[in-house]
Design a protein around this motif. Structure first.
Motif, PDB file in Angstrom:
ATOM      1  N   HIS A 180       6.577   0.920  -1.697  1.00 17.57           N
ATOM      2  CA  HIS A 180       5.558   1.878  -1.295  1.00 17.57           C
ATOM      3  C   HIS A 180       4.659   2.211  -2.482  1.00 17.57           C
ATOM      4  CE1 HIS A 180       7.860   2.310   2.363  1.00 17.57           C
ATOM      5  NE2 HIS A 180       8.926   2.680   1.673  1.00 17.57           N
ATOM      6  N   ALA A 201      -0.769  -3.295   3.257  1.00 15.69           N
ATOM      7  CA  ALA A 201       0.201  -2.250   3.600  1.00 15.69           C
ATOM      8  C   ALA A 201       0.705  -2.423   5.027  1.00 15.69           C
ATOM      9  CB  ALA A 201      -0.434  -0.872   3.415  1.00 15.69           C
ATOM     10  N   LYS A 222       4.252   2.232   2.912  1.00 15.29           N
ATOM     11  CA  LYS A 222       3.408   3.419   2.923  1.00 15.29           C
ATOM     12  C   LYS A 222       2.404   3.292   1.774  1.00 15.29           C
ATOM     13  CE  LYS A 222       5.936   5.250   6.163  1.00 15.29           C
ATOM     14  NZ  LYS A 222       5.429   5.248   7.555  1.00 15.29           N
ATOM     15  N   LEU A 223       1.135   3.549   2.085  1.00 10.65           N
ATOM     16  CA  LEU A 223       0.082   3.538   1.083  1.00 10.65           C
ATOM     17  C   LEU A 223      -0.594   4.906   1.125  1.00 10.65           C
ATOM     18  CD1 LEU A 223      -1.757   2.164  -0.992  1.00 10.65           C
ATOM     19  CD2 LEU A 223      -3.053   1.173   0.915  1.00 10.65           C
ATOM     20  N   ASP A 266      -5.416  -1.930   2.822  1.00  9.04           N
ATOM     21  CA  ASP A 266      -4.955  -1.481   4.137  1.00  9.04           C
ATOM     22  C   ASP A 266      -4.240  -2.607   4.870  1.00  9.04           C
ATOM     23  OD1 ASP A 266      -5.104   0.600   6.378  1.00  9.04           O
ATOM     24  OD2 ASP A 266      -6.154  -1.080   7.321  1.00  9.04           O
ATOM     25  N   THR A 319      -1.387  -2.755  -5.433  1.00  7.39           N
ATOM     26  CA  THR A 319      -0.968  -2.940  -4.035  1.00  7.39           C
ATOM     27  C   THR A 319      -0.625  -4.392  -3.759  1.00  7.39           C
ATOM     28  OG1 THR A 319      -2.444  -1.124  -3.417  1.00  7.39           O
ATOM     29  CG2 THR A 319      -1.603  -2.488  -1.628  1.00  7.39           C
ATOM     30  N   GLN A 347      -3.592   6.277   5.142  1.00  6.57           N
ATOM     31  CA  GLN A 347      -4.424   5.085   4.994  1.00  6.57           C
ATOM     32  C   GLN A 347      -5.700   5.212   5.813  1.00  6.57           C
ATOM     33  OE1 GLN A 347      -0.563   2.262   5.055  1.00  6.57           O
ATOM     34  NE2 GLN A 347      -2.396   1.243   5.718  1.00  6.57           N
ATOM     35  N   ALA A 375       3.140  -4.575  -2.333  1.00  3.55           N
ATOM     36  CA  ALA A 375       3.299  -4.727  -0.884  1.00  3.55           C
ATOM     37  C   ALA A 375       4.227  -5.883  -0.496  1.00  3.55           C
ATOM     38  CB  ALA A 375       1.933  -4.864  -0.217  1.00  3.55           C
TER      39      ALA A 375
END
Length: 360
Positions: A109, A130, A136-137, A127, A100, A334, A104
């Motif tokens: 995504h 994102a 989108k995670l 979180d 991530t 998420q 990100a």
């Protein structure tokens, strides 16, 4: 003018038909075969695969007959070279944060395998990334593909078939990852308390937390109590192989039984309300009974009966293309999966201390 309009429409249709370009980050997860062996369905273009283990790369090339040029041993180099729209993380749970952090800022995504992260600190960081970079995670669970689970949600939310939820009992697991033949590369991190975050508690406790969070529409639990066991310390010396988790809400309770000791694979749930119950014993069966019926009925459920994506990559493509919106506290969301990690972290602490943990 009419010719220009026709050209524009043809160009628009061409754009809509373009497959989503995806890359894979890590292939040690036993589920990586879902995408590596999926074949070309026109919706997904596999553009690159990152894996630092060169022996595993050679093995994967032979097994799936993939071109060597797809593979990279450096994650950032792969992302910059192939510029994917989305990345599928199939490494350890601990590696989800690294993926991530790389994706990100590039606007890529991410879909990770369950659970979202090993710790709440990792999940909060993911979180935040994102949200900051507007990606989108998603977190992928096998039960998210089940028509029976989707129909159970519908019956609870739309028709109130069972009434107000009072108790949910969820069983997930199998005989054990070694017993069912998981690869050495998969076992190496799945049985590691850091790389996986725990044993059966993490591996299968996440399913129940995910489903219950959706059923409760994201309501925060009051407290979590958990007991873990090592029935097979010689096989799994570093992690638990069995867990019972009780998640308390103001007006409901969820009992999650996660184990590497079941005599067979199981993913089933029982939802009890003040008017009836909904059982989902497998992916396509429901057993129903409420106060208006004299007895229970068994119902076969398929994707034609309820809206559900039985292929998670079709769902990912739909989300990336804007054809689907991830609902708040939906199973992939998420919000849901941040709550899942909160519950799992509380469960791990409860099992360690022998005390109930309040979620403040």
């Amino acid at each position: 003018m009419r010719l220009l309009l026709s050209i524009f429409l043809l160009f628009s249709l061409h754009l809509k038909a373009q497959p989503v370009k995806v890359a894979v980050a890590g292939i040690s997860h036993g589920h990586s075969g879902w995408i590596l062996g999926r074949g070309d369905k026109g919706d997904i273009q596999l553009a690159g695969i990152y894996e630092p283990d060169t022996a595993m790369i050679r093995q994967t090339i032979r097994r799936y007959k993939l071109p060597e040029k797809l593979f990279y041993t450096n994650l950032n180099a792969m992302l910059d070279a192939v510029k994917p729209e989305a990345v599928l993380a199939f490494g350890s749970v601990y590696s989800h944060l690294e993926v991530t952090e790389a994706c990100a800022p590039r606007g890529i995504h991410v879909m990770v395998e369950k659970p979202m992260a090993t710790t709440l600190a990792q999940a909060l960081r993911m979180d935040s990334l994102a949200a900051r970079h507007n990606i989108k995670l998603l977190t992928n669970y096998e039960t998210s593909w089940y028509p029976s689970v989707a129909k159970a949600f519908q019956l609870v939310n739309d028709s109130g078939y069972a009434g107000t939820i009072r108790k949910v009992v969820i069983h997930d697991g199998h005989q054990g990852p070694k017993e069912i033949g998981c690869s050495p590369e998969f076992l190496a991190w799945l049985t590691d308390p850091v790389l996986n975050g725990g044993g059966a508690l993490i591996d299968f406790g996440c399913y129940g937390a995910n489903i219950m969070t959706t059923l409760m529409k994201g309501q925060k639990p009051l407290a979590v109590t958990a007991v873990t066991r090592q029935y097979k310390p010689a096989v799994y010396p570093k992690v638990d192989d069995d867990a019972t988790i009780i998640v308390d809400y103001p007006d409901a309770q969820c009992i999650i039984q996660a184990s590497w000791n079941w005599p067979f694979n199981r993913k089933d749930m029982e939802v009890y309300g003040d008017k009836g119950y909904i059982f989902a014993p497998d992916a396509k069966t429901l057993e129903l009974r409420n106060s208006q019926k004299n007895g229970a009925e068994e119902r076969r459920v398929t994707a034609s009966d309820v809206k559900v994506y039985e292929d998670p990559f079709v769902y990912l493509a739909a989300v990336v293309r804007g054809k689907e919106t991830v609902p708040p506290f939906g199973v992939y969301s998420q919000e849901n999966n941040l709550m899942v990690v909160r519950i799992l972290e509380a469960a791990r602490e409860s099992a360690r201390t022998g005390k109930t943990v309040e979620l403040k």
